[in-house]
Design a protein around this motif. Structure first.
Motif, PDB file in Angstrom:
ATOM      1  N   ARG A  43      -3.108   9.675   0.379  1.00 12.44           N
ATOM      2  CA  ARG A  43      -3.671   9.584   1.737  1.00 12.44           C
ATOM      3  C   ARG A  43      -3.811   8.112   2.100  1.00 12.44           C
ATOM      4  N   ILE A  44      -2.988   7.674   3.067  1.00  9.20           N
ATOM      5  CA  ILE A  44      -2.994   6.264   3.472  1.00  9.20           C
ATOM      6  C   ILE A  44      -3.255   6.171   4.967  1.00  9.20           C
ATOM      7  N   TRP A  81      -9.592   8.340   1.708  1.00 12.63           N
ATOM      8  CA  TRP A  81      -8.363   7.692   2.159  1.00 12.63           C
ATOM      9  C   TRP A  81      -8.296   6.259   1.650  1.00 12.63           C
ATOM     10  N   LYS A  82      -7.113   5.872   1.209  1.00 10.78           N
ATOM     11  CA  LYS A  82      -6.848   4.477   0.883  1.00 10.78           C
ATOM     12  C   LYS A  82      -6.446   3.800   2.182  1.00 10.78           C
ATOM     13  N   SER A  83      -7.247   2.859   2.636  1.00 14.73           N
ATOM     14  CA  SER A  83      -7.045   2.345   3.991  1.00 14.73           C
ATOM     15  C   SER A  83      -6.847   0.832   4.018  1.00 14.73           C
ATOM     16  N   LEU A  92       0.834  -1.201   0.000  1.00 16.66           N
ATOM     17  CA  LEU A  92       0.000   0.000   0.000  1.00 16.66           C
ATOM     18  C   LEU A  92       0.873   1.257   0.000  1.00 16.66           C
ATOM     19  N   SER A 128       2.306   1.895  -3.326  1.00 17.47           N
ATOM     20  CA  SER A 128       1.324   2.178  -4.376  1.00 17.47           C
ATOM     21  C   SER A 128       1.342   3.630  -4.831  1.00 17.47           C
ATOM     22  N   ARG A 187       2.241  13.575   0.521  1.00 16.58           N
ATOM     23  CA  ARG A 187       1.659  12.317   1.000  1.00 16.58           C
ATOM     24  C   ARG A 187       1.427  12.401   2.500  1.00 16.58           C
ATOM     25  N   GLU A 200      -0.287   6.058  -3.288  1.00 12.59           N
ATOM     26  CA  GLU A 200      -1.489   6.758  -2.827  1.00 12.59           C
ATOM     27  C   GLU A 200      -1.085   7.926  -1.935  1.00 12.59           C
TER      28      GLU A 200
END
Length: 244
Positions: A53-54, A229-231, A46, A49, A206, A51
């Motif tokens: 917002r994690i 968010w990617k969670s 993750l 990746s 980020r 992204e």
């Protein structure tokens, strides 16, 4: 083991830049000394990746802080950002982690061999060494600033840059979360100050929020539920109580 041939070294560094797990195994072997579990792989994938917002909720003992510090160190070494904030429950706890990062940059032989002398300095030449624990500059390029809940972040600039990487590690205190007013204050500070400290006209930033889920009404739970968010939520056991 780092390659000695310049071409092979470039290939190794490219892998380190692309994969945080490879970076950890290569440059931080004492911290990344065990085989990755499926849970570790999910976290690392993750983060890799890209992204912006994690949010990651993971059980204790999984090395969340080690992973967060590795991302910070890699970002410093590859000059990804000019301004990094490391945020925790208090400035003292955040400062402990940034001092560990500073120590690693100064003492790690492989890091010094490949990237050179980190040349840590205070953010102001008139600030003495003891005060530089509150913020310091690596390679004359990246300002690293530890921050606790409630401290000012929004509006701060370094070389005309706002925070580009925001690490949020173990932000919420389990006992304090029992108080609804404390939960509200943490959320207000995060959304109104920390989250808005980035340059909103740029996409070169980020935020990594990594913690243990400590309350059903916590900030972390809110981020896990948010489509913004990617969670990732991880547990030690599956639904049938088999160990993961």
């Amino acid at each position: 083991m780092l390659a000695t041939d310049s071409i092979d070294l470039k290939d190794d560094l490219a892998l380190c830049y692309k994969h945080l797990g490879v970076f950890g195994k290569t440059f931080l072997p004492d911290a990344f000394d065990r085989t990755f579990s499926k849970l570790h792989t999910q976290i690392l994938d993750l983060i890799d990746s890209g992204e912006r917002r994690i949010a990651i909720a993971a059980p204790r003992g999984l090395g969340k802080t080690t992973i967060a510090k590795a991302l910070t160190i890699r970002s410093i070494l590859f000059r990804d950002y000019e301004f990094i904030t490391y945020n925790s429950q208090s400035e003292t706890s955040a400062m402990m982690q940034t001092e560990n990062i500073k120590r690693e940059l100064r003492s790690n032989r492989d890091i010094r061999k490949v990237f050179g002398d980190v040349k840590i300095s205070a953010d102001d030449p008139e600030i003495d060494e003891s005060f530089s624990k509150h913020s310091w500059v690596a390679f004359g390029h990246t300002l690293v600033m530890p921050r606790g809940v409630g401290q000012q972040v929004r509006g701060l600039l370094f070389k005309n840059s706002r925070p580009g990487l925001i690490i949020v590690d173990d932000l919420e205190n389990r006992e304090e979360l029992e108080n609804p007013e404390n939960r509200r204050k943490i959320k207000d500070w995060f959304h109104s100050d920390l989250e808005k400290s980035v340059d909103r006209y740029s996409d070169d930033w980020r935020i990594l929020y990594i913690d243990t889920l400590k309350h059903h009404d916590s900030l972390l739970q809110e981020l896990l539920d948010s489509p913004m968010w990617k969670s990732l939520r991880l547990d030690l056991c599956d639904d049938e109580y088999n160990s993961l």
